[in-house]
Design a protein around this motif. Structure first.
Motif, short mmCIF file in Angstrom:
data_model
loop_
_atom_site.label_atom_id
_atom_site.label_comp_id
_atom_site.label_asym_id
_atom_site.label_seq_id
_atom_site.Cartn_x
_atom_site.Cartn_y
_atom_site.Cartn_z
N GLU A 1 15.06 -22.19 -70.89
CA GLU A 1 14.49 -23.55 -70.90
C GLU A 1 13.41 -23.74 -71.96
OE1 GLU A 1 12.54 -26.74 -67.79
OE2 GLU A 1 12.76 -24.65 -67.19
N GLY B 1 20.41 -22.63 -69.47
CA GLY B 1 19.21 -23.45 -69.59
C GLY B 1 18.10 -23.01 -68.65
N ASP B 2 18.46 -22.58 -67.46
CA ASP B 2 17.44 -22.10 -66.51
C ASP B 2 16.71 -20.88 -67.04
OD1 ASP B 2 18.08 -24.16 -64.78
OD2 ASP B 2 19.25 -22.90 -63.41
N GLN C 1 23.89 -24.85 -67.41
CA GLN C 1 22.72 -24.93 -66.53
C GLN C 1 22.10 -23.55 -66.32
OE1 GLN C 1 21.18 -27.79 -65.12
NE2 GLN C 1 19.62 -26.22 -64.87
N GLU D 1 29.09 -27.26 -67.73
CA GLU D 1 27.82 -27.70 -67.13
C GLU D 1 27.18 -26.61 -66.28
OE1 GLU D 1 27.23 -31.91 -65.96
OE2 GLU D 1 29.42 -32.01 -66.22
N GLU D 2 27.97 -25.91 -65.47
CA GLU D 2 27.42 -24.83 -64.64
C GLU D 2 26.93 -23.67 -65.51
OE1 GLU D 2 30.29 -24.27 -61.03
OE2 GLU D 2 31.29 -25.39 -62.65
N TYR E 1 28.18 -20.18 -62.69
CA TYR E 1 26.72 -20.15 -62.74
C TYR E 1 26.22 -18.73 -62.46
CZ TYR E 1 21.82 -21.26 -61.96
OH TYR E 1 20.45 -21.29 -62.03
#
Length: 134
Positions: A98, A94-95, A91, A87-88, A49
């Motif tokens: 978004e 996506g952050d 994410q 997923e990390e 991440y």
């Protein structure tokens, strides 16, 4: 068509023969970007991440130097060394994206230039051609 090169100043650019980013007209292509700091050290070696977030910050800086922003990004490509970390990495992507939601791909690769890297990101942005640097 005007062509502008953006450099990060690392020794690798001249050695390998590439630029951090190229602006050609209204298109900006950002080279594969990893979580590597100004000293050449890998940022957050065990944190997918954090590496993704750091790489996207570097991409944002390159875009700003080319008179663009993350909002202009239409395409990203994520190369990951362990697809189980999707997923990390997803994410973090996506952050940042978004509401922008560029077309994207995430592909597992055997390894990156440094074995501590877990993600490398490329980006393409398109901006109004009248805002080009001169």
């Amino acid at each position: 068509m005007e062509r502008t090169t953006i450099s990060s100043g690392t020794e690798w650019e001249s050695h390998v023969g590439y630029s951090r980013a190229i602006r050609a007209g209204s298109h900006i292509h950002v080279s594969g970007t990893t979580a590597t700091d100004e000293n050449g050290d890998v940022v957050a070696p065990a944190d997918p991440y954090a590496q993704t977030t750091y790489a996207l910050e570097l991409i944002s800086s390159a875009l700003e130097e080319a008179n663009a922003s993350l909002e202009d990004v239409v395409r990203t490509r994520l190369y990951v060394t362990d697809i189980e970390e999707w997923e990390e990495i997803g994410q973090a992507h996506g952050d940042v994206f978004e509401t922008i939601r560029p077309a994207t791909s995430m592909v597992e690769v055997q390894r990156l230039i440094d074995s501590a890297h877990c993600v490398e990101i490329e980006a393409v942005a398109i901006v109004d051609g009248h805002a080009e640097q001169t």
